[in-house]
Design a protein around this motif. Structure first.
Motif, PDB file in Angstrom:
ATOM      1  N   LEU A   1      44.212  32.967  33.327  1.00  0.00           N
ATOM      2  CA  LEU A   1      43.715  34.008  34.226  1.00  0.00           C
ATOM      3  C   LEU A   1      44.128  35.395  33.764  1.00  0.00           C
ATOM      4  N   ALA A   2      45.019  35.434  32.789  1.00  0.00           N
ATOM      5  CA  ALA A   2      45.584  36.731  32.406  1.00  0.00           C
ATOM      6  C   ALA A   2      44.578  37.606  31.687  1.00  0.00           C
ATOM      7  N   SER A   3      43.653  36.966  30.973  1.00  0.00           N
ATOM      8  CA  SER A   3      42.632  37.745  30.283  1.00  0.00           C
ATOM      9  C   SER A   3      41.269  37.277  30.783  1.00  0.00           C
ATOM     10  N   THR A   4      40.239  37.541  30.019  1.00  0.00           N
ATOM     11  CA  THR A   4      38.905  37.138  30.461  1.00  0.00           C
ATOM     12  C   THR A   4      38.889  35.652  30.815  1.00  0.00           C
ATOM     13  N   VAL A   5      38.510  35.350  32.038  1.00  0.00           N
ATOM     14  CA  VAL A   5      38.524  33.960  32.480  1.00  0.00           C
ATOM     15  C   VAL A   5      37.249  33.277  32.006  1.00  0.00           C
TER      16      VAL A   5
ATOM     17  N   LEU B   1      48.316  41.523  33.771  1.00  0.00           N
ATOM     18  CA  LEU B   1      47.000  41.124  33.319  1.00  0.00           C
ATOM     19  C   LEU B   1      46.648  41.814  32.000  1.00  0.00           C
ATOM     20  N   ARG B   2      45.896  41.138  31.182  1.00  0.00           N
ATOM     21  CA  ARG B   2      45.331  41.632  29.938  1.00  0.00           C
ATOM     22  C   ARG B   2      46.360  42.353  29.053  1.00  0.00           C
TER      23      ARG B   2
END
Lengths: 239, 165, 1026
Positions: free
Chosen positions: A214-218, A195-196
C-alpha cells in the motif's frame, strides 16, 4: 461585545496571519512542527474523518482532502481487509511548492503546506506535482485546495476535524518537535512508515502497520472503481 | 493476486483538454518558428508559410492556456513576483515574448512586402527561434519535472514532445 | 494509492472533439468574470473552512467561545446506536454546521469524562491543550457526521398530507392540522371511496374483535401501531397506543432486526420477556469470537464497538476471530495474525458452534467450577460472578407430560411449602444425593431415573448432559461438512476460546437472522456459559441500565394515570401466544381433527412479532386491522420478502381501510399511506434514550431540540410531530392520560399533557433526581450549550427545584454514571443476577405449532428449515440453487440514510459480491451486470468479485436499492417533488425474501422457533445478463 472581538482576533490568526503569528507557547519553546500518525490497526474505515473534513472545510462533492480507501489484500492465510487513511503528507520536501509559478503555496512555520487562495491562479501545476493526489482544484472556490491540518483549528488550540472524530482513535496529531508528545511517543514505540518513499518527499504523515503493497502505487485488480464506471450501463429496477 | 478496492476515490484530471490544445498549438507554433529560423539562417527561403503558421498558432495558443487556468483573471500574478524555481513561471515570460516577437516579425515581414530583409528583422528571426526553443524546452521540462506522473518523468518524454511538435 | 493516467489520455481524445471548445470558453468566461469581480469564495489559507466554534488558549487551556455559534449536546439517530453527540449550530441561520461526539457520553468517548466536569472544562478536554483531546476525543462516525444533511433536506415533509390518487400513486395534497385530526379520529367518506372507520370507532375495549376467537381480544386491537426502534421517543407512542387507546399491537422493530440474537440470549439469560443481551468486555477480553456479528463494521453500539475494537487491537495479547460469510472491516490487515476471518456457508454457524461445543465437552475444556454452582448462593460461596442451571435435572422424556421441565422438589418430596416445592433438583457434588439446588456445588453430568411422588419413574438428565448429548449428535466431520469450515479450524477456535479463562467472550447479531437463527444464537451465546464469563472482567456484561425516566421515578410517573388500559389479546403476528391455547386449536381437537399444522406458525415464547404484522393483517390471520399507524418505520424496505407479499394487497382499502404514516420523509412504507403526518428529525426532537448494550454503566441520553423544528405549527403554535399528533388525537377522543390531568407526580398531584415538553421534561426531572439529584445549572452554562433557548419552557413546565437540575442534564446531553464505577474488583459492578439457562424450560416445553413436536430446550444444530421442519436445502437443493444470499451491514448506510449527499458522495451504489472461484465458473467479472434469482423474485446489479466472501455466498450491502427517499417523483398539490434516479441505485437483498412455502396462510420466511425474519441464507441462483 468584547468576547466577539477577542474571538475574531483569534480566528484571524487562524487564517491569513498564521504564518506570521506563532502561538504564545511556541514563542518561548522550540517551534511546533505538526505531524500525523495513523495507527492502521485502529482504523475501522468508517469514513468519519472523510465526512467531517468535507463538512468542516466545505469541500465540494466528489472531492476530498482526506479519505479512507479500503482494499482487500491477498495473503497466505487468505484475504484480509486493509484501510488506508490518506491526506496531504505535509512533506519536508514538498514537490508541489517549487512548481507554483505565483508563490501561492508554502509551508507555515508549523510545517503545514497551505495555499494562499487569493494568490493562486489555479494553473493546476501543484496538483500534477503531488505524488499523493492530495491536491485538487476546488470546484467551489476555484483554486488549489488541500488538507491544511485544519490550520484554522490547530492555530487556535483545537485539533483537526478528522482527528476529533476518529472513531478508532487511529489518527494522532501533534508536535514532532516535542519528544513528549503522543505522536512522538508512539513513533518511538512502533515501527512507522510513510507513503511513497521513492519520491523522497519527507512525508510528515506516518503509519503504523503499513503494508508495503500500500505504500506505493497499489496494484488493483478490480473493484469499486470499475463498478462506478459501469454503473450507468443498463437501466435497472423500478424506481 | 492484485488488491480489490472496496472503497476508492476518484481524482479528476486537473489539466483539462485545454492544456493539450495549448501544448499542441504552441508546439506547432514553436516548431514552425524553428523551421522559419532555420530556413532564414541557411537562407534557403523566406519561409513565409512557416511564419504565418508560427504567428497564428502562437497567438492562438494563448487562449486555451488562459482557459486552462481556473482563475484566468489572475494571470497578472505570474508577473507580480518571481518564482524562478517554477518552470511554469519561466514559461509565463517566454510565452508572451514568443507571441509578441513572432507577431512583430510577422508584422515586419508583411510590411516590407517583397523588399529584402533588414538586419533588425534577421535578428528578430533569431530571437524568435531562440524563444521557440525556450517554449519547447519549458513545456517539455514543465511536464517532465513532475515526478509524480511516471510517464512524464522520463528522459525520453521531452524528446518525444519536441519531435511531435 | 492509484495514479490516474486518464487525465492525459482523456485530454488527447477530447482534443479531437473540437466542439467542446465552446463549452470550455463559457466556463473560462465564468471563471474570468468571477475572478475580476472578486467573487472567488476562498480567502486566506484555510479554504472554505468554517470559523471555529471556540478557541482554547494553548498555554492556559482557557476557552474563548465564538459568539456566532453554539454547541449543544443531544442524541444521534444516524443508525440505531443512539450515541451522544455535540451539535454545532450557526446562531444567525440556525443551521447545523457539524456534529461530533458528546464527551460526557460513554457511547461516544472512551472513557467518558466524569459527569461533574464543568462545561468549559469539557471543551478544554477536547482541545489540543496538553494534547487532552487525543485520549479525550469524542467522536461521531461517518454516518453520524453525515446525518446533519437530513435536517435541511428538500424531501422533508413539513405539513400533513393526504393522498388524492390511489394508495401508492404518489399524488398528495396538503391539509390542515385540524382536518388531519378530525378525519383520522372521526372517519367518514374520506377518499370518495366509501365510509372509513375513524380511530374513535375502532377503539372498542369491550366487544371481541372475533367472537369465535375471544382470545384475540377487543376490537381496539384492530389498530396496529408500528413504531421505530427504541429511539428515546417510543414511550410517548406507547402511552397513546397501549396505555390510552388500548391496542395490543404496538411493538418495536426487533423481530426483523436482531430477534434471533435477542431470543438466543433471552433463553440463556432466563428472561424471554425483556430479552436482555450481553456484550463482550472489549476493554479486557483476551480472546473474542464474533459469529454473525462484525464489531467495528456494524452492530450496536456500532461506534463504541469500533472504538473498543481499535483499542483492543492496540493492546498486547488480544486475539479474535470473525466468523462471517463476508470479510468486513471487523478484520484488520494491519493487526496481522491475531485477527482471523473464518468464511462460512450462510446459515450454518450453528453447526460450527455445536462442533466447538462437542470438542469442548470431549476435552473437558469447560469451566467446571463455574458450571457446578447451581445457585447464586453457591456461586457467591465459590467466588464465581454468576451461576447456571447446568447441574439442574431435566425430565428427559418428550412424551411425559412434564417432559422438558425441571425436576422440582415438590415432585419428589411431599409436604413442602410453595417455595420449596419449586426448587429445582440436582445431585450434590460431594454426596451424589438428589437435593434441591442450594449453596453447594452439584454434579455436572448425570443421566438416570428418578421415582416421583406418584410412584412413577422418569428419566432425568442434567442440563449439561443434555447439551453434551445434542453436541455429540453429530461428529466433528459432519459439522464441518455442514458449515464448510475445516475440522482443524473448528478445533482451533474452540481451543483459543477456552485458553484464556474467563477473559474470552463470544457474541452474535444480525448474521443469525435466518431459518436456523434461534438455535444458532443460543449455541453461540452458550459458549460464554462454558467459560463462565458472565459479569467477569474481560468476560461479558448485560450493561449498566439507565436512570429512571418515564417509569415511576423520584418526581413523576409517566407510565401510570387514571384510566390506563391494560391490553389484552393475541398479537397480530401470533407472537408470544401458544397455538395450543387458541380457540381454533381447541375446536379442531373437539372435532377430533389433527390440530397440526396451524394455518400459519404461532410462536409461544417470543415477543410480539411486528415484522409479520402487515403480512398478517392484510391476510386476516389471525385477524384484520382496521387502521395501521407507522411511525418512522419502514418494514416494506427493511423486512425480507415484505414488499413482494404486500405491495398489491396494501393498495386494497377493503383489506386495510386506514393507513396513517408519521414520518419526516416518504419511504417505501409511507408511500402507501392515506395520510402522512410530519415529524421532527432527531436534532429537533424530545426524548430519553439509553444504550442497547455494551455500556457497563448507567446511560440516559437526552434528546432535545438543539435546533428549531422545521415542521409547520398547529393552530396553537406547537410544531407538528408524532407527540402532538397522538396528544391531539387522544384529546379529541377523550382518552385517559392526556389533557389537563394526566401525569401524576410523586405526591399524586396530576399535571397536564398538552405538548411534547409536558411529557419529556418531566421524564427529565426523574433522570435528574434518580439516585441522588444532580446540581443546578447556572445561566452561563445554559448559554454555552444553547439550553437557554428552552429555558422558558423548563421554568414554566417544571417545579422550581427541578428546572435548573434538568437544565444541568440537558447541558450535558443526558446523565451518565462515571466510568470509574464500571468494575468492582474482578467483576462488573452492575452484574446480571439471574442464572444462565443451559437448558431453558420454557423453550423445552413449548411445541412447534406446525408439527406439534416439542422444541429442544438447549442449543442444538438444526439446518435452516421452514416452519414445518422441512430443510430449506431439500426444497431448494444446492445443485439448482447454488447460492445463499446474505445481507451485509454497511458502515455508511442504514435503511433511513437514502439520499444523504455526503454518503452518496462516498458510495452511490452497492454491488453483488461473489467469490472469485464461483465467478470464474460463471465467467463473471467485476462490473458485469448479473441477475440474482430467488424463489420469489429477481434483482439485477453489478457483480463484485472478491476472495473475501465464502464460496456459494452472495453478499449484498444493506441500505441501497431504494424506491423512495427521493428516488421517486411525488406530486403534492401542484408542486412536483422531483425524484432522482441515482437515489435508487443498487439492490436491496430484502427484495429476494419470500413467504414460507410450508405455511397455508402467507407468512414471511422466518426462524421456526421464535419467528425472526430470515434475511440471511436465502436460496438463489445467478444469471449473467447479456
Amino acid at each position: 461585545m468584547n468576547s466577539r472581538r477577542e474571538f475574531l482576533k483569534l480566528a484571524m490568526a487562524g487564517s491569513t496571519a498564521a504564518v506570521a503569528a506563532p502561538t504564545a507557547a511556541s514563542a518561548q519553546a522550540k517551534p511546533k512542527r505538526w505531524g500525523m500518525l495513523v495507527d492502521l490497526r485502529k482504523c475501522i474505515g468508517c469514513q468519519a474523518c472523510t465526512v467531517a473534513c468535507t463538512i468542516e472545510n466545505d469541500v465540494p462533492e466528489g472531492q476530498h482532502r482526506t479519505a479512507v480507501p479500503v482494499y482487500e489484500l491477498d495473503g497466505p492465510d487468505g484475504p484480509s481487509q486493509a484501510v488506508l487513511p490518506r491526506l496531504c503528507n505535509h512533506c519536508d520536501e514538498p514537490p508541489c511548492i517549487p512548481v507554483c509559478p505565483v508563490n501561492a503555496t508554502f509551508k507555515t512555520d508549523e510545517g503545514a503546506v497551505v495555499v494562499e487562495a487569493e494568490q493562486c491562479v489555479a494553473c493546476g501545476y501543484c496538483v500534477q506535482a503531488c505524488p499523493y493526489e492530495a491536491r485538487f482544484i476546488n470546484h467551489k472556490t476555484g483554486v488549489a485546495d488541500k488538507c491544511t491540518f485544519c490550520v484554522h483549528r490547530t492555530s487556535v488550540g483545537l485539533l483537526p476535524a478528522c482527528v476529533e472524530t476518529c472513531v478508532g482513535n487511529a489518527r494522532v496529531f501533534g508536535d514532532l518537535n516535542d519528544p513528549e508528545s503522543d505522536i512522538r511517543k508512539l513513533m518511538a514505540q512502533h515501527e512507522t512508515k510513510g507513503l511513497r518513499p521513492e519520491f523522497k518527499t519527507g512525508p510528515n504523515v506516518y503509519y503504523i502497520g503499513l503494508d508495503d503493497r500500500l505504500a506505493s502505487t497499489v496494484a488493483v485488480g478490480g473493484g469499486a472503481r470499475d463498478l462506478r464506471q459501469g454503473l450507468e450501463t443498463p437501466a435497472h429496477g423500478e424506481v | 493476486m492484485p488488491a480489490v478496492d472496496l472503497m476508492s476515490f476518484d481524482h479528476e484530471a486537473v489539466w483539462r483538454p485545454w492544456a493539450v490544445a495549448y501544448f499542441l498549438l504552441v508546439g506547432t507554433g514553436a516548431g514552425a518558428a524553428l523551421l522559419l529560423a532555420y530556413a532564414r539562417l541557411v537562407r534557403v527561403a523566406e519561409a513565409k508559410g512557416a511564419l504565418i503558421v508560427a504567428a497564428s498558432f502562437a497567438l492562438a495558443s494563448g487562449l486555451p492556456l488562459l482557459a486552462d487556468l481556473h482563475q484566468p483573471a489572475r494571470f497578472m500574478h505570474f508577473y507580480s513576483g518571481a518564482a524562478p524555481g517554477s518552470i511554469m513561471w519561466w514559461g509565463s515570460w517566454f510565452l508572451p515574448l514568443f507571441i509578441g516577437s513572432t507577431l512583430l516579425l510577422a508584422f515586419m515581414t508583411g510590411r516590407r512586402g517583397n523588399a529584402p530583409m533588414c538586419a533588425g528583422e534577421r535578428t528578430l528571426t533569431m530571437i524568435v527561434g531562440v524563444l521557440a526553443l525556450c517554449i519547447l524546452g519549458y513545456t517539455a521540462g514543465e511536464m517532465s519535472v513532475v515526478s509524480a506522473r511516471p510517464v512524464w518523468n522520463t528522459l525520453g518524454f521531452p524528446v518525444v514532445l519536441i519531435l511531435t511538435a | 494509492m492509484t495514479i490516474s493516467r486518464r487525465g492525459v489520455l482523456q485530454g488527447a481524445t477530447a482534443l479531437g472533439a473540437a466542439g467542446a471548445a465552446f463549452w470550455g470558453f463559457a466556463e473560462t468566461g465564468k471563471n474570468f468574470y468571477q475572478g475580476v469581480l472578486g467573487t472567488a469564495k476562498a480567502k486566506g489559507i484555510a479554504g472554505g473552512a468554517l470559523p471555529p466554534e471556540y478557541k482554547v488558549d494553548p498555554s492556559s487551556g482557557e476557552v474563548i467561545l465564538n459568539p456566532d455559534q453554539r454547541v449543544g449536546y443531544t442524541m444521534c439517530m444516524g443508525c440505531t446506536s443512539v450515541c451522544g453527540i455535540r451539535v454545532r449550530v450557526d446562531k444567525a441561520s440556525g443551521d447545523i454546521l457539524r456534529a461530533t461526539g458528546n464527551p460526557y457520553s460513554p457511547l461516544s468517548t472512551n472513557p467518558h469524562i466524569p459527569y461533574d466536569t464543568p462545561i468549559k472544562d469539557a471543551i478544554t478536554g477536547l482541545s489540543a491543550y496538553g494534547e487532552q483531546g487525543l485520549p479525550g476525543r469524542s467522536t461521531a462516525c461517518g454516518r453520524g457526521n453525515a446525518a446533519i444533511a437530513k435536517q435541511n433536506s428538500k424531501e422533508r415533509i413539513l405539513k400533513p398530507m393526504k393522498r388524492v390518487g390511489e394508495r401508492g400513486s404518489g399524488q398528495w395534497k396538503e391539509i390542515s392540522w385540524d382536518q388531519l385530526i378530525e378525519e383520522t379520529v372521526e372517519g367518514g367518506d374520506l377518499f370518495g371511496e366509501g365510509h372509513v372507520e375513524g380511530l374513535r370507532a375502532i377503539r372498542d375495549l369491550k366487544t371481541p374483535l372475533d367472537p369465535e376467537n375471544p382470545e384475540y381480544g377487543p376490537k381496539a386491537n384492530q389498530l396496529v401501531v408500528i413504531p421505530v426502534f427504541k429511539n428515546g421517543r417510543l414511550m410517548m407512542a406507547a402511552r397513546f397506543a397501549k396505555m390510552a387507546y388500548g391496542t395490543r399491537n404496538f411493538v418495536g422493530h426487533r423481530s426483523y432486526c436482531g430477534l434471533s440474537m435477542r431470543a438466543g440470549y433471552a433463553a440463556m439469560l432466563d428472561n424471554l420477556k425483556k430479552q436482555p443481551h450481553l456484550k463482550p468486555d472489549y476493554r479486557h477480553a483476551k480472546y473474542m469470537l464474533f459469529i454473525g456479528t462484525a464489531p467495528g463494521n456494524a452492530g450496536n453500539p456500532y461506534k463504541l464497538q469500533g472504538t473498543l475494537m481499535g483499542a483492543a487491537r492496540g493492546r498486547d495479547g488480544v486475539k479474535y476471530a470473525v466468523v462471517d460469510p463476508v470479510l468486513t472491516n471487523s478484520q484488520n490487515h494491519a493487526f496481522g495474525k491475531d485477527n482471523t476471518w473464518v468464511p462460512i456457508r450462510p446459515g450454518t454457524d450453528g453447526a460450527l458452534v455445536m462442533g466447538m461445543i462437542r470438542w469442548i465437552m470431549e476435552n473437558e475444556r469447560y469451566d467446571a467450577k463455574f458450571l457446578a454452582q447451581p445457585s447464586g448462593a453457591a456461586a457467591k460461596a465459590a467466588g464465581e460472578a454468576s451461576w447456571s442451571n447446568a447441574t439442574h435435572l431435566v425430565i428427559d422424556d418428550p412424551e411425559h407430560p412434564k417432559g422438558g421441565s425441571f425436576l422440582r422438589q415438590g415432585m419428589v418430596t411431599a409436604d413442602l411449602d410453595e417455595d420449596a416445592q419449586k426448587a429445582p433438583m440436582c445431585l450434590d457434588a460431594e454426596t451424589g444425593e438428589l437435593s434441591p439446588a442450594k449453596g453447594r456445588p452439584a454434579t455436572l453430568f448425570h443421566q438416570g431415573t428418578v421415582r416421583l411422588l406418584d410412584g412413577s419413574t422418569v428419566p432425568v438428565a442434567t442440563s449439561l448432559s443434555l447439551l453434551r448429548r445434542e453436541a455429540l449428535r453429530k461428529t466433528l466431520a459432519e459439522y464441518s461438512v455442514d458449515c464448510g469450515v475445516p475440522e482443524e479450524r473448528i478445533i482451533s477456535l474452540a481451543r483459543d476460546f477456552t485458553s484464556v479463562g474467563k477473559q474470552a467472550a463470544a457474541d452474535c447479531h444480525g448474521g443469525t437472522m435466518h431459518t436456523a437463527g434461534f438455535y444458532t444464537a443460543y449455541a453461540i451465546v452458550m459458549l460464554n456459559a462454558l467459560v463462565g464469563n458472565l459479569n467477569a472482567k474481560g468476560g461479558t456484561t448485560a450493561g449498566g441500565g439507565r436512570f429512571k425516566d418515564v417509569q415511576k421515578g423520584p418526581r413523576y410517573n409517566l407510565l401510570a394515570f387514571p384510566g390506563k388500559v391494560k391490553v389484552k389479546g393475541v398479537d397480530a403476528g401470533r407472537g408470544g401466544f401458544a397455538y395450543e391455547k387458541t380457540s381454533e386449536f381447541k375446536r379442531l381437537v373437539a372435532e377430533g381433527k389433527n390440530p397440526y399444522p396451524a394455518q400459519a406458525p404461532w410462536h409461544s415464547f417470543t415477543q410480539p412479532m411486528g415484522a409479520q404484522w402487515l403480512t398478517s393483517v392484510l391476510e386476516g390471520y389471525p385477524y384484520k386491522a382496521k387502521a395501521v399507524i407507522t411511525w418512522s418505520s419502514n418494514p416494506v424496505y427493511g423486512v425480507a420478502g415484505m414488499e413482494n407479499d404486500i405491495k398489491e394487497k396494501i393498495k386494497d382499502t377493503k383489506r386495510l381501510p386506514l393507513f396513517i404514516a408519521i414520518d419526516p420523509f416518504i419511504n417505501e412504507t409511507s408511500r402507501f399511506a392515506d395520510y402522512i403526518v410530519p415529524d421532527r428529525v432527531f436534532y429537533e426532537a424530545w426524548g430519553w434514550a439509553s444504550a442497547w448494550g455494551g455500556v457497563p454503566t448507567k446511560v440516559s441520553t437526552a434528546r432535545w431540540p438543539v435546533v428549531d423544528c422545521q415542521t409547520g405549527t398547529t393552530p396553537d403554535g406547537r410544531h407538528m410531530d408524532m407527540d402532538n399528533f397522538f396528544i391531539d388525537v387522544a384529546k379529541r377522543m377523550g382518552l385517559p392520560g392526556f389533557g389537563d390531568k394526566a401525569i401524576p407526580d410523586a405526591d399524586g398531584n396530576l399535571h397536564p399533557l398538552h405538548r411534547s415538553e409536558d411529557f419529556w421534561m418531566r421524564a427529565g426531572a426523574n433522570v435528574a433526581f434518580d439516585g441522588g439529584a444532580v446540581p443546578e445549572s447556572d445561566d452561563t452554562d445554559m448559554a454555552i450549550t444553547g439550553v437557554d433557548r428552552i429555558r422558558a419552557d423548563l421554568e414554566s413546565t417544571l417545579k422550581p427545584d427541578e428546572w435548573r437540575r434538568v437544565a444541568y442534564v440537558y447541558n450535558r446531553g443526558g446523565r451518565y454514571e462515571d466510568a470509574a464505577k464500571t468494575y468492582k474488583g474482578e467483576t462488573f459492578a452492575r452484574s446480571y443476577k439471574k442464572g444462565i439457562q443451559v437448558w431453558n424450560e420454557t423453550v423445552g416445553t413449548a411445541r412447534n405449532s406446525m408439527t406439534g413436536k416439542k422444541f429442544v430446550g438447549c442449543p442444538t444444530w438444526q439446518a435452516p428449515s421452514f416452519a414445518d421442519g422441512t430443510k430449506v436445502d431439500k426444497a431448494f437443493p444446492p445443485d439448482l440453487w447454488s447460492f445463499r444470499v446474505v445481507s451485509t451491514k454497511s458502515q455508511l448506510r442504514s435503511s433511513s440514510t437514502g439520499g444523504n449527499p455526503y454518503l452518496d458522495d462516498l458510495k452511490l451504489s452497492n454491488a453483488i459480491a461473489i467469490n472469485t472461484v464461483d465467478a470464474e465458473q460463471l465467467s463473471i467479472k467485476t462490473g458485469d451486470w448479473i441477475n440474482v434469482i430467488s424463489p420469489s423474485n429477481r434483482i439485477s446489479g453489478q457483480a463484485l468479485v472478491r476472495q473475501g466472501i465464502a464460496r456459494g455466498a452472495i453478499g449484498i450491502e444493506h441500505g441501497y436499492g431504494h424506491r423512495e427517499l427521493g428516488a421517486r417523483t411525488h406530486k403534492i398539490g401542484n408542486v412536483i417533488l422531483e425524484g432522482h434516479s441515482n437515489r435508487g441505485l443498487g439492490t436491496n437483498s430484502n427484495d429476494l425474501g419470500y413467504t414460507d412455502p410450508t405455511s397455508q396462510r402467507p407468512v414471511l420466511l422466518a426462524d421456526p422457533v421464535v419467528g425472526s425474519i430470515a434475511r440471511q441464507a436465502l436460496p438463489a441462483r445467478i444469471e449473467k445478463m447479456s
